[in-house]
Motif scaffolding. Structure first.
Motif, PDB file in Angstrom:
ATOM      1  N   ARG A  65      -2.296 -81.501  33.220  1.00 46.99           N
ATOM      2  CA  ARG A  65      -2.287 -81.329  34.673  1.00 46.99           C
ATOM      3  C   ARG A  65      -2.013 -79.852  34.899  1.00 46.99           C
ATOM      4  O   ARG A  65      -1.135 -79.273  34.266  1.00 46.99           O
ATOM      5  CB  ARG A  65      -1.199 -82.171  35.335  1.00 46.99           C
ATOM      6  CG  ARG A  65      -1.199 -82.060  36.862  1.00 46.99           C
ATOM      7  CD  ARG A  65      -0.217 -83.026  37.502  1.00 46.99           C
ATOM      8  NE  ARG A  65       1.135 -82.782  37.069  1.00 46.99           N
ATOM      9  CZ  ARG A  65       1.974 -81.937  37.658  1.00 46.99           C
ATOM     10  NH1 ARG A  65       1.597 -81.248  38.704  1.00 46.99           N
ATOM     11  NH2 ARG A  65       3.193 -81.783  37.192  1.00 46.99           N
ATOM     12  N   ALA A  66      -2.788 -79.245  35.794  1.00 49.11           N
ATOM     13  CA  ALA A  66      -2.631 -77.817  36.069  1.00 49.11           C
ATOM     14  C   ALA A  66      -2.774 -77.581  37.560  1.00 49.11           C
ATOM     15  O   ALA A  66      -3.221 -78.456  38.308  1.00 49.11           O
ATOM     16  CB  ALA A  66      -3.673 -77.015  35.293  1.00 49.11           C
ATOM     17  N   LEU A  67      -2.404 -76.382  37.990  1.00 50.76           N
ATOM     18  CA  LEU A  67      -2.527 -75.988  39.383  1.00 50.76           C
ATOM     19  C   LEU A  67      -3.507 -74.821  39.469  1.00 50.76           C
ATOM     20  O   LEU A  67      -3.356 -73.828  38.749  1.00 50.76           O
ATOM     21  CB  LEU A  67      -1.170 -75.552  39.936  1.00 50.76           C
ATOM     22  CG  LEU A  67      -1.179 -75.011  41.361  1.00 50.76           C
ATOM     23  CD1 LEU A  67      -1.503 -76.120  42.359  1.00 50.76           C
ATOM     24  CD2 LEU A  67       0.155 -74.375  41.697  1.00 50.76           C
ATOM     25  N   HIS A  68      -4.513 -74.959  40.328  1.00 49.24           N
ATOM     26  CA  HIS A  68      -5.419 -73.849  40.603  1.00 49.24           C
ATOM     27  C   HIS A  68      -4.643 -72.885  41.492  1.00 49.24           C
ATOM     28  O   HIS A  68      -4.232 -73.239  42.603  1.00 49.24           O
ATOM     29  CB  HIS A  68      -6.688 -74.343  41.300  1.00 49.24           C
ATOM     30  CG  HIS A  68      -7.758 -73.305  41.401  1.00 49.24           C
ATOM     31  ND1 HIS A  68      -7.641 -72.193  42.198  1.00 49.24           N
ATOM     32  CD2 HIS A  68      -8.957 -73.217  40.784  1.00 49.24           C
ATOM     33  CE1 HIS A  68      -8.731 -71.458  42.090  1.00 49.24           C
ATOM     34  NE2 HIS A  68      -9.553 -72.062  41.235  1.00 49.24           N
ATOM     35  N   LEU A  69      -4.395 -71.677  41.009  1.00 48.90           N
ATOM     36  CA  LEU A  69      -3.481 -70.753  41.678  1.00 48.90           C
ATOM     37  C   LEU A  69      -4.006 -70.227  43.013  1.00 48.90           C
ATOM     38  O   LEU A  69      -3.212 -69.911  43.901  1.00 48.90           O
ATOM     39  CB  LEU A  69      -3.146 -69.586  40.742  1.00 48.90           C
ATOM     40  CG  LEU A  69      -2.413 -69.990  39.462  1.00 48.90           C
ATOM     41  CD1 LEU A  69      -2.257 -68.796  38.540  1.00 48.90           C
ATOM     42  CD2 LEU A  69      -1.062 -70.614  39.784  1.00 48.90           C
ATOM     43  N   GLU A  70      -5.316 -70.130  43.186  1.00 44.50           N
ATOM     44  CA  GLU A  70      -5.872 -69.638  44.448  1.00 44.50           C
ATOM     45  C   GLU A  70      -6.028 -70.752  45.478  1.00 44.50           C
ATOM     46  O   GLU A  70      -5.754 -70.559  46.649  1.00 44.50           O
ATOM     47  CB  GLU A  70      -7.219 -68.968  44.200  1.00 44.50           C
ATOM     48  CG  GLU A  70      -7.124 -67.699  43.369  1.00 44.50           C
ATOM     49  CD  GLU A  70      -8.490 -67.162  42.976  1.00 44.50           C
ATOM     50  OE1 GLU A  70      -9.514 -67.590  43.549  1.00 44.50           O
ATOM     51  OE2 GLU A  70      -8.526 -66.309  42.064  1.00 44.50           O
TER      52      GLU A  70
END
Length: 82
Positions: A65-70
């Motif tokens: 699971r990751a977060l798209h920073l933009e």
């Protein structure tokens, strides 16, 4: 006239039914090899995805699971084994 069968109401979601998750707090115990999936947790991949935790593992790789920073959206990233 035919009888109408009443279906039971669905039960509310129980979080204990969810599969266990591996978090970034996982540490190897003494004498065991470190978990390679923990190395990516907290890292930024491709300049735009921050890895948060492990969602699952399989024969081909590990899904994070990751977060798209933009966009500030959660995403899933699969990293294939070598």
């Amino acid at each position: 006239m035919g009888s109408t069968e009443r279906l039971p109401s669905p039960r509310p979601h129980d979080p204990t039914d969810d599969p266990p998750r591996v978090s970034g707090d996982v540490l190897s115990t003494q004498g065991e090899a470190p978990d390679p999936s923990v190395e990516l947790i907290g890292k930024v991949i491709g300049g735009r995805y921050r890895i948060a935790d492990v969602l699952g593992r399989g024969g081909m790789g590990i899904v994070y699971r990751a977060l798209h920073l933009e966009l500030h959206q959660a995403v899933a990233i699969k990293v294939l084994h070598k």
